[in-house]
Design a protein around this motif. Structure first.
Motif: not given
Length: 365
Positions: A76-79, A100-106, A166-169
């Motif tokens: 996912a995208s993020g910083q 990585i800190r991701s807004a998509d994951v949140a 899919i985004n990291g489980g």
């Protein structure tokens, strides 16, 4: 003076005898006999007709085997908050590489919370509709509609869970933290992130590349004039600046089809086992590609050739008291073999060890 000393050594150690002079080729030789003690100090080899071996010297560099690597891409995208490894580090499967800190994951976890709530409501409504329908209070249509809403809620909930997987489980959490872990053991051969980088959704580069480095590639450049001298399957000997006395043996397994438009060179690839892990990516190498040419010539050991006054000579052995110096035309020398165009015939015997002593004795004025 030096020749005289050498001649005295031969005469003293080996008991050589000098008799009348005779002509052999263009050299005037004295008759010299080889004693039993000197016979133990010399080596006699036979000229044989063989295929001419060709060698091509190239330069190249070590690269990892691109067919045996794992590229780690962001889920996912993020910083990038932390990077825990550096280029060249050895890592184990499951080791933490970066955070990585991701807004998509949140956002996915937020969607999961809403989907769970919708599922819980849809389930209660279906259970109520079922109770009312079985007791004749509501119609079958109401029950069917409630059951359909529950099925949709289950599907929506499963979709969000699959997105999270899919985004990291198990490597993500509701706060939006994504843990990037090594999918296999090996060495970090590529690293494309640093702390503070922001990874966008359209990012196509891998974060890391991991290779076990058990096999490496040597990429070497071949000039246009030498392309015909390199083919798949040819043996290659590789040396490096780091280990100048060690020779690595590999084979050419790929010859490029397109020349570099700027340097006008063709790239070949050599596969090489790296069992001792001595070879590292980007190491400079010297490459010697060898093969047999279609032409044949007489071959003798390179040590048998004596270079004197701009010409090449050998000491021919016909018997203990039948030695002769002959001029030879050298075609080329490859490793420890010299190919001769004229001056010898197949079956001629030449002395390849301590022949200089005999050469000096035979040619001494």
């Amino acid at each position: 003076m030096r020749k005289a000393i050498l001649y005295m050594m031969v005469a003293g150690i080996a008991g050589l005898t000098s008799c009348e002079e005779k002509k052999t080729g263009t050299m005037e030789n004295k008759q010299v006999c080889v004693s039993d003690s000197l016979a133990k100090m010399i080596t006699i080899d036979t000229a044989k007709e063989t295929d001419i071996k060709n060698e091509l010297k190239l330069t190249g560099e070590v690269s990892f085997d691109e067919n045996n690597v794992v590229k780690v891409f962001p889920f996912a995208s993020g910083q990038v908050m932390n990077v825990n490894v550096s280029l060249g580090d050895k890592v184990s499967k499951g080791q933490l590489l970066a955070v990585i800190r991701s807004a998509d994951v949140a956002g996915n976890y937020s969607d999961l919370t809403s989907a769970n709530a919708d599922l819980s409501v849809a389930k209660r409504q279906m259970q109520q509709a079922e109770y009312l329908y079985k007791n004749g209070i509501s119609s079958e249509r109401d029950y069917t509609e409630a059951k359909g809403n529950y099925t949709k809620a289950v599907s929506a909930n499963r979709k969000v869970q699959e997105q999270i997987a899919i985004n990291g489980g198990g490597n993500t959490n509701a706060s939006g933290t994504l843990l990037v872990k090594a999918p296999r053991s090996g060495y970090i051969v590529e690293k494309n992130i640093t702390q503070g980088n922001f990874i966008r959704q359209d990012n196509s580069n891998s974060l890391f590349t991991i290779s076990d480095m058990k096999d490496v590639w040597i990429k070497a450049n071949v000039f246009e004039s030498d392309i015909a001298k390199v083919k798949t399957g040819y043996q290659a000997k590789i040396t490096t600046l780091a280990y100048p006395d060690k020779v690595f043996i590999g084979k050419v397994n790929n010859v490029g089809s397109v020349l570099d438009p700027d340097s006008k060179v063709l790239t070949i690839r050599i596969t090489l086992p790296n069992t001792d892990m001595l070879l590292k990516p980007e190491m400079f190498t010297n490459v010697m590609v060898s093969n047999d040419e279609a032409a044949k010539a007489l071959a003798i050991p390179s040590q048998a050739v004596v270079f004197d006054s701009g010409k090449n000579y050998v000491v021919v052995y016909n018997g203990k008291c039948n030695l002769a110096v002959r001029e030879v035309n050298v075609i080329k020398t490859v490793e420890n073999t010299t190919y001769v165009g004229s001056g010898l015939k197949a079956g001629d015997k030449v002395i390849s060890k301590n022949q200089l002593l005999l050469y000096n004795a035979l040619t001494e004025d």
